[in-house]
Scaffold this motif. Structure first.
Motif, PDB file in Angstrom:
ATOM      1  N   VAL A   1      -7.820  -7.291  -6.455  1.00 22.80           N
ATOM      2  CA  VAL A   1      -8.462  -6.241  -7.248  1.00 22.80           C
ATOM      3  C   VAL A   1      -9.917  -6.593  -7.518  1.00 22.80           C
ATOM      4  O   VAL A   1     -10.809  -5.741  -7.437  1.00 22.80           O
ATOM      5  CB  VAL A   1      -7.685  -6.011  -8.560  1.00 22.80           C
ATOM      6  N   LYS A   2     -10.184  -7.846  -7.820  1.00 21.28           N
ATOM      7  CA  LYS A   2     -11.566  -8.266  -8.069  1.00 21.28           C
ATOM      8  C   LYS A   2     -12.420  -8.129  -6.819  1.00 21.28           C
ATOM      9  O   LYS A   2     -13.570  -7.667  -6.877  1.00 21.28           O
ATOM     10  CB  LYS A   2     -11.592  -9.711  -8.563  1.00 21.28           C
ATOM     11  N   LYS A   3     -11.879  -8.521  -5.679  1.00 25.12           N
ATOM     12  CA  LYS A   3     -12.646  -8.437  -4.441  1.00 25.12           C
ATOM     13  C   LYS A   3     -12.902  -6.982  -4.036  1.00 25.12           C
ATOM     14  O   LYS A   3     -13.879  -6.696  -3.336  1.00 25.12           O
ATOM     15  CB  LYS A   3     -11.928  -9.182  -3.315  1.00 25.12           C
ATOM     16  N   LEU A   4     -12.039  -6.089  -4.454  1.00 22.25           N
ATOM     17  CA  LEU A   4     -12.199  -4.675  -4.138  1.00 22.25           C
ATOM     18  C   LEU A   4     -13.116  -3.946  -5.123  1.00 22.25           C
ATOM     19  O   LEU A   4     -13.535  -2.821  -4.855  1.00 22.25           O
ATOM     20  CB  LEU A   4     -10.831  -3.987  -4.111  1.00 22.25           C
ATOM     21  N   LEU A   5     -13.393  -4.571  -6.273  1.00 17.50           N
ATOM     22  CA  LEU A   5     -14.277  -3.973  -7.284  1.00 17.50           C
ATOM     23  C   LEU A   5     -13.817  -2.549  -7.639  1.00 17.50           C
ATOM     24  O   LEU A   5     -14.581  -1.586  -7.587  1.00 17.50           O
ATOM     25  CB  LEU A   5     -15.729  -3.953  -6.804  1.00 17.50           C
TER      26      LEU A   5
ATOM     27  N   ALA B   1       0.315  -1.638  -5.209  1.00 18.46           N
ATOM     28  CA  ALA B   1      -0.139  -0.292  -5.569  1.00 18.46           C
ATOM     29  C   ALA B   1       0.100  -0.015  -7.047  1.00 18.46           C
ATOM     30  O   ALA B   1      -0.774   0.526  -7.752  1.00 18.46           O
ATOM     31  CB  ALA B   1       0.580   0.748  -4.707  1.00 18.46           C
ATOM     32  N   ARG B   2       1.264  -0.381  -7.546  1.00 16.75           N
ATOM     33  CA  ARG B   2       1.561  -0.167  -8.971  1.00 16.75           C
ATOM     34  C   ARG B   2       0.668  -1.035  -9.850  1.00 16.75           C
ATOM     35  O   ARG B   2       0.208  -0.594 -10.908  1.00 16.75           O
ATOM     36  CB  ARG B   2       3.052  -0.448  -9.247  1.00 16.75           C
ATOM     37  N   TYR B   3       0.429  -2.276  -9.419  1.00 16.76           N
ATOM     38  CA  TYR B   3      -0.433  -3.178 -10.184  1.00 16.76           C
ATOM     39  C   TYR B   3      -1.837  -2.596 -10.304  1.00 16.76           C
ATOM     40  O   TYR B   3      -2.443  -2.596 -11.386  1.00 16.76           O
ATOM     41  CB  TYR B   3      -0.469  -4.544  -9.503  1.00 16.76           C
ATOM     42  N   ILE B   4      -2.373  -2.105  -9.185  1.00 17.36           N
ATOM     43  CA  ILE B   4      -3.721  -1.527  -9.201  1.00 17.36           C
ATOM     44  C   ILE B   4      -3.787  -0.347 -10.162  1.00 17.36           C
ATOM     45  O   ILE B   4      -4.725  -0.221 -10.964  1.00 17.36           O
ATOM     46  CB  ILE B   4      -4.127  -1.087  -7.782  1.00 17.36           C
TER      47      ILE B   4
ATOM     48  N   ALA C   1      -6.904   3.466 -11.447  1.00 17.20           N
ATOM     49  CA  ALA C   1      -7.221   4.167 -10.205  1.00 17.20           C
ATOM     50  C   ALA C   1      -5.980   4.838  -9.620  1.00 17.20           C
ATOM     51  O   ALA C   1      -4.845   4.481  -9.941  1.00 17.20           O
ATOM     52  CB  ALA C   1      -7.806   3.187  -9.188  1.00 17.20           C
ATOM     53  N   ARG C   2      -6.207   5.816  -8.742  1.00 17.09           N
ATOM     54  CA  ARG C   2      -5.128   6.426  -7.982  1.00 17.09           C
ATOM     55  C   ARG C   2      -4.905   5.607  -6.713  1.00 17.09           C
ATOM     56  O   ARG C   2      -5.849   5.079  -6.128  1.00 17.09           O
ATOM     57  CB  ARG C   2      -5.470   7.870  -7.597  1.00 17.09           C
ATOM     58  N   VAL C   3      -3.657   5.516  -6.261  1.00 18.89           N
ATOM     59  CA  VAL C   3      -3.334   4.721  -5.080  1.00 18.89           C
ATOM     60  C   VAL C   3      -2.410   5.507  -4.156  1.00 18.89           C
ATOM     61  O   VAL C   3      -1.444   6.120  -4.619  1.00 18.89           O
ATOM     62  CB  VAL C   3      -2.655   3.384  -5.456  1.00 18.89           C
ATOM     63  N   THR C   4      -2.717   5.474  -2.881  1.00 19.74           N
ATOM     64  CA  THR C   4      -1.830   6.001  -1.853  1.00 19.74           C
ATOM     65  C   THR C   4      -1.402   4.853  -0.964  1.00 19.74           C
ATOM     66  O   THR C   4      -2.252   4.155  -0.380  1.00 19.74           O
ATOM     67  CB  THR C   4      -2.528   7.073  -0.999  1.00 19.74           C
ATOM     68  N   GLY C   5      -0.100   4.616  -0.868  1.00 21.61           N
ATOM     69  CA  GLY C   5       0.419   3.539  -0.039  1.00 21.61           C
ATOM     70  C   GLY C   5       1.137   4.094   1.169  1.00 21.61           C
ATOM     71  O   GLY C   5       1.835   5.112   1.068  1.00 21.61           O
TER      72      GLY C   5
ATOM     73  N   GLY D   1       7.004   5.202 -14.546  1.00 24.18           N
ATOM     74  CA  GLY D   1       6.163   6.295 -15.026  1.00 24.18           C
ATOM     75  C   GLY D   1       4.802   6.353 -14.380  1.00 24.18           C
ATOM     76  O   GLY D   1       3.837   6.845 -14.980  1.00 24.18           O
ATOM     77  N   LEU D   2       4.699   5.886 -13.127  1.00 26.58           N
ATOM     78  CA  LEU D   2       3.406   5.845 -12.435  1.00 26.58           C
ATOM     79  C   LEU D   2       3.290   6.864 -11.306  1.00 26.58           C
ATOM     80  O   LEU D   2       2.319   6.839 -10.541  1.00 26.58           O
ATOM     81  CB  LEU D   2       3.170   4.437 -11.867  1.00 26.58           C
ATOM     82  N   SER D   3       4.252   7.753 -11.203  1.00 24.83           N
ATOM     83  CA  SER D   3       4.246   8.699 -10.083  1.00 24.83           C
ATOM     84  C   SER D   3       3.020   9.593 -10.072  1.00 24.83           C
ATOM     85  O   SER D   3       2.623  10.100  -9.011  1.00 24.83           O
ATOM     86  CB  SER D   3       5.515   9.554 -10.125  1.00 24.83           C
ATOM     87  N   GLY D   4       2.400   9.799 -11.226  1.00 26.09           N
ATOM     88  CA  GLY D   4       1.215  10.643 -11.279  1.00 26.09           C
ATOM     89  C   GLY D   4       0.003  10.002 -10.645  1.00 26.09           C
ATOM     90  O   GLY D   4      -0.946  10.704 -10.243  1.00 26.09           O
ATOM     91  N   ARG D   5       0.009   8.680 -10.522  1.00 23.57           N
ATOM     92  CA  ARG D   5      -1.159   7.978  -9.983  1.00 23.57           C
ATOM     93  C   ARG D   5      -0.877   7.224  -8.694  1.00 23.57           C
ATOM     94  O   ARG D   5      -1.807   6.758  -8.030  1.00 23.57           O
ATOM     95  CB  ARG D   5      -1.716   7.006 -11.032  1.00 23.57           C
ATOM     96  N   VAL D   6       0.399   7.046  -8.349  1.00 16.51           N
ATOM     97  CA  VAL D   6       0.756   6.282  -7.156  1.00 16.51           C
ATOM     98  C   VAL D   6       1.667   7.113  -6.260  1.00 16.51           C
ATOM     99  O   VAL D   6       2.717   7.589  -6.704  1.00 16.51           O
ATOM    100  CB  VAL D   6       1.468   4.965  -7.526  1.00 16.51           C
ATOM    101  N   LYS D   7       1.258   7.290  -5.016  1.00 14.69           N
ATOM    102  CA  LYS D   7       2.032   8.044  -4.033  1.00 14.69           C
ATOM    103  C   LYS D   7       2.264   7.174  -2.799  1.00 14.69           C
ATOM    104  O   LYS D   7       1.432   6.331  -2.446  1.00 14.69           O
ATOM    105  CB  LYS D   7       1.295   9.322  -3.604  1.00 14.69           C
ATOM    106  N   PHE D   8       3.397   7.403  -2.158  1.00 12.03           N
ATOM    107  CA  PHE D   8       3.719   6.654  -0.943  1.00 12.03           C
ATOM    108  C   PHE D   8       4.047   7.613   0.188  1.00 12.03           C
ATOM    109  O   PHE D   8       4.576   8.697  -0.034  1.00 12.03           O
ATOM    110  CB  PHE D   8       4.893   5.702  -1.181  1.00 12.03           C
TER     111      PHE D   8
END
Length: 433
Positions: free
Chosen positions: A192-196, A214-217, A223-227, A246-253
């Protein structure tokens, strides 16, 4: 003490001397052991019960027993393939120490070769190296098949030895004293740090596994994440757990090949997936990353690599564990980065971190071995033991490592120095300027 071969005289009922194998094939195999094992001690018990010691006796020790004389010539012909097969099939058993101890004795003595060198080994390795492109022609269909071979195994198997976030890649042992859970969290924090990453970013995770990163991010940065993954088992688990948290709003696979991706992203991360891309697809991979990365975006590639010259994939690993997989030397990767137009802004080599990770996995697997046997069978358990132990040994002795490549399209997209990697980290407070 010089390297030596010793046949112990064994008595039965204080009278009969047990026969020792004196066949030509066994003597040829013994000469390989005698030449290769100079430190430590390898004890070999032949099919007749004769005991033969190799090495100076100082240091690591292990003992194996042969149950079939056919195992002699198979090991002579192709030890890189048959040592693992012999252990899986019960043609040899470990009578002192463990399979990990046996591999330690072997690879400490012949680290540069990665195992015993027999009259046919050099020829087989040369052929494998020249032909290494063909097993790696990973079309989308072949990639799905290869991924399914390993990652569509029962989720209950991986639950036995992975950490609570199911991180199936190298952990980061900042102090060397962390638990596996702590070290895997360190790894995700470092990525996460390297990705800023900032809260407004959309992050693409290529090869997202069971979705832990993805969930950690999403939790830590907002942030939103697509995996994307090619494993149906991983997709099902990732979606279910993400919904439970409860992260389905921000994380999609998505069940999707990286070559079929659309859209652009602020950040792209890929962990433990590049090993399955295949040499002939490296240019396609980096071209895709560049195409899907915004002009001011940052990408991070975490992959196993080699600190030596390129070599062919171990034949046992290729056959039983990762078909189509390949561990590249950096000299095989960086030219494709350059041709893609991406800029390599940071490169870090993690050396023994994966050896420590694999040791923890092996320990946990052995602690839950009976559960693994109930899911599959004894032969599968021996295969998995050999996989974890041989992989650990390859990072300790045979030049395997992990590399982090930070990539951008604009050299101004990341800070001028690496100081931001070492600033105090507070969950939920990442804000890089």
């Amino acid at each position: 003490m010089k390297t030596h071969t010793r046949v112990e005289t064994i008595f039965k009922n204080n009278s009969a001397i047990q026969k020792s194998d004196q066949s030509i094939v066994f003597r040829l195999l013994s000469s390989i052991f005698e030449k290769s094992i100079t430190t430590g001690r390898l004890r070999v018990i032949d099919v007749y019960g004769g005991v033969h010691d190799f090495g100076n006796g100082a240091g690591d020790r292990a003992a194996i027993r042969f149950h079939k004389s056919s195992a002699y010539w198979k090991l002579l012909l192709n030890p890189d393939l048959y040592l693992g097969e012999a252990y899986m099939n019960g043609d040899i058993t470990i009578t002192e120490g463990s399979i990990s101890d046996l591999l330690d004795v072997i690879l400490k003595n012949v680290p540069s070769q990665g195992g015993f060198v027999t009259p046919t080994t050099l020829a087989l390795n040369a052929v494998d190296f020249c032909m290494r492109h063909f097993p790696q022609i990973n079309t989308p269909e072949k990639s799905r098949e290869n991924v399914s071979h390993h990652y569509d195994l029962s989720s209950n198997l991986y639950k036995l030895f992975l950490d609570h976030e199911w991180q199936y890649s190298c952990a980061y042992f900042a102090s060397g004293k962390e638990t596996l859970e702590e070290a895997q969290t360190n790894k995700m924090k470092l990525l996460v740090k390297k990705l800023l990453i900032k809260p407004e970013h959309h992050v693409l995770d290529i090869g997202c596994g069971w979705g832990g990163l993805a969930r950690y991010i999403a939790r830590e940065t907002g942030a939103r994440v697509t995996g994307v993954t090619l494993s149906k088992e991983q997709l099902t688990y990732a979606e279910n757990r993400t919904r439970e948290e409860g992260l389905s709003g921000r994380v999609k696979f998505k069940l999707c090949d990286y070559r079929h991706l659309e859209g652009v992203y602020d950040r792209i991360v890929s962990v433990g997936m590049f090993e399955h891309v295949g040499i002939d697809s490296y240019q396609t991979f980096f071209n895709t990353v560049r195409k899907r990365l915004k002009e001011d975006g940052v990408a991070l590639l975490h992959s196993i690599g080699r600190s030596t010259i390129p070599v062919a994939t171990n034949p046992w690993i290729k056959k039983y564990i990762f078909p189509g997989g390949y561990i590249p030397a950096l000299s095989e990767v960086i030219p494709h980065v350059e041709k893609s137009g991406l800029i390599l802004t940071d490169l870090e080599i993690l050396r023994l971190h994966y050896a420590k990770t694999l040791k923890e996995w092996r320990k946990r697997f052995n602690e839950h071995r009976s559960s693994a046997q109930s899911i599959y069978d004894e032969r599968f358990c021996r295969m998995w033991e050999f996989y974890l132990a041989s992989s650990e040994a390859s990072f300790k002795y045979s030049g395997n490592m992990v590399f982090h490549m930070q990539l951008t399209r604009d050299q101004k997209a990341v800070p001028l120095t690496r100081d931001y990697l070492y600033e105090k980290y507070l969950p939920g407070s990442l804000n890089f300027k």
